[in-house]
Design a protein around this motif. Structure first.
Motif, mmCIF file in Angstrom:
data_model
loop_
_atom_site.group_PDB
_atom_site.id
_atom_site.type_symbol
_atom_site.label_atom_id
_atom_site.label_comp_id
_atom_site.label_asym_id
_atom_site.label_seq_id
_atom_site.Cartn_x
_atom_site.Cartn_y
_atom_site.Cartn_z
ATOM 1 N N GLY A 124 0.893 -1.213 0.042
ATOM 2 C CA GLY A 124 -0.020 0.120 -0.185
ATOM 3 C C GLY A 124 0.781 1.283 -0.067
ATOM 4 O O GLY A 124 0.204 2.275 0.095
ATOM 5 N N PHE A 125 2.034 1.195 0.060
ATOM 6 C CA PHE A 125 3.089 2.349 0.115
ATOM 7 C C PHE A 125 2.756 3.170 -1.378
ATOM 8 O O PHE A 125 2.487 2.423 -2.537
ATOM 9 C CB PHE A 125 4.603 1.872 0.094
ATOM 10 C CG PHE A 125 4.726 1.983 1.534
ATOM 11 C CD1 PHE A 125 5.551 2.703 2.272
ATOM 12 C CD2 PHE A 125 4.346 0.769 2.125
ATOM 13 C CE1 PHE A 125 5.924 2.721 3.584
ATOM 14 C CE2 PHE A 125 4.745 0.595 3.328
ATOM 15 C CZ PHE A 125 5.550 1.248 4.360
ATOM 16 N N HIS A 126 3.135 4.386 -1.415
ATOM 17 C CA HIS A 126 2.853 5.169 -2.575
ATOM 18 C C HIS A 126 4.521 5.671 -3.044
ATOM 19 O O HIS A 126 5.128 6.048 -2.116
ATOM 20 C CB HIS A 126 2.157 6.304 -2.604
ATOM 21 C CG HIS A 126 0.667 5.830 -2.058
ATOM 22 N ND1 HIS A 126 -0.170 5.683 -3.103
ATOM 23 C CD2 HIS A 126 0.136 5.869 -0.946
ATOM 24 C CE1 HIS A 126 -1.351 5.240 -2.522
ATOM 25 N NE2 HIS A 126 -1.130 5.208 -1.333
ATOM 26 N N PHE A 127 4.859 5.808 -4.213
ATOM 27 C CA PHE A 127 6.059 6.504 -4.404
ATOM 28 C C PHE A 127 5.876 8.106 -4.479
ATOM 29 O O PHE A 127 5.014 8.463 -4.754
ATOM 30 C CB PHE A 127 6.400 5.927 -6.130
ATOM 31 C CG PHE A 127 7.440 6.784 -6.799
ATOM 32 C CD1 PHE A 127 8.848 6.583 -6.375
ATOM 33 C CD2 PHE A 127 7.203 7.992 -7.605
ATOM 34 C CE1 PHE A 127 9.815 7.267 -6.841
ATOM 35 C CE2 PHE A 127 8.525 8.507 -7.950
ATOM 36 C CZ PHE A 127 9.589 8.413 -7.477
ATOM 37 N N TRP A 128 6.950 8.593 -4.020
ATOM 38 C CA TRP A 128 6.978 10.043 -3.761
ATOM 39 C C TRP A 128 7.731 10.680 -4.703
ATOM 40 O O TRP A 128 7.483 11.229 -5.691
ATOM 41 C CB TRP A 128 7.325 10.470 -2.289
ATOM 42 C CG TRP A 128 6.938 11.919 -2.184
ATOM 43 C CD1 TRP A 128 5.723 12.529 -2.393
ATOM 44 C CD2 TRP A 128 7.834 12.974 -1.824
ATOM 45 N NE1 TRP A 128 5.959 13.804 -1.900
ATOM 46 C CE2 TRP A 128 7.159 14.204 -1.693
ATOM 47 C CE3 TRP A 128 9.149 12.941 -1.521
ATOM 48 C CZ2 TRP A 128 7.890 15.482 -1.626
ATOM 49 C CZ3 TRP A 128 9.994 14.179 -0.986
ATOM 50 C CH2 TRP A 128 9.120 15.472 -1.032
#
Length: 169
Positions: A124-128
């Motif tokens: 569930g992580f998002h690329f920043w």
């Protein structure tokens, strides 16, 4: 053997912490040796154990305090890879982070580390954004985040963590 044969625990004592550090020391891509003192200051270390109690993987929420936590030190024994253990370690760290009052988790991943990137995205992580390594290696490092609470100022928090690092071209 499958992931059902693996259980995930919080590290409970110095012997387990030493065993986890020894596992990390065996990394095959260990360009930067483990700082054992920094590892020992981790906010939480999660262990993956097989049915006989052998530590076959570990991962941590790094040292620090407050509502932001950094993931790191993930290692799975080569004999146990490709079985979902890294994903289990990441999911357990998310669960632990919530109990610690952490509202945002972040991680940095070298551009060539596809397995870690996929692991974070599945959790569930998002690329920043991508930045150049501060070690002067010329490597590109991706920054990823997971908000554990609504209405966080993601850009503000992430920019404060990144500081004056140079964006990757």
């Amino acid at each position: 053997m499958n992931q059902n044969d693996i259980q995930f625990f919080l590290c409970q004592n110095a012997a387990e912490l030493a065993a986890a550090a020894a596992l990390i020391d065996q990394r095959d891509d260990n360009a930067h040796p483990l700082d054992h003192q920094a590892f020992a200051r981790s906010r939480a270390v999660v262990l993956a154990k097989n049915l006989v109690g052998e530590i076959v993987g570990c991962a941590a929420i790094k040292a620090g305090s407050g509502p932001v936590g950094e993931l790191g030190y993930l290692m799975v024994s080569p004999l146990y890879r490709r079985r979902g253990i890294a994903q289990g370690l990441t999911l357990k760290r998310i669960e632990v982070a919530k109990t610690l009052g952490i509202t945002l988790l972040f991680a940095t991943i070298r551009d060539e580390n596809d397995a870690s990137r996929v692991n974070l995205l599945k959790a569930g992580f998002h690329f920043w954004r991508n930045y150049l390594s501060i070690r002067g290696t010329g490597n590109t490092v991706g920054w990823y985040y997971l908000a554990l609470e609504d209405k966080l100022d993601i850009d503000g928090i992430m920019q404060s963590l990144v500081g004056d690092r140079v964006p990757a071209p």
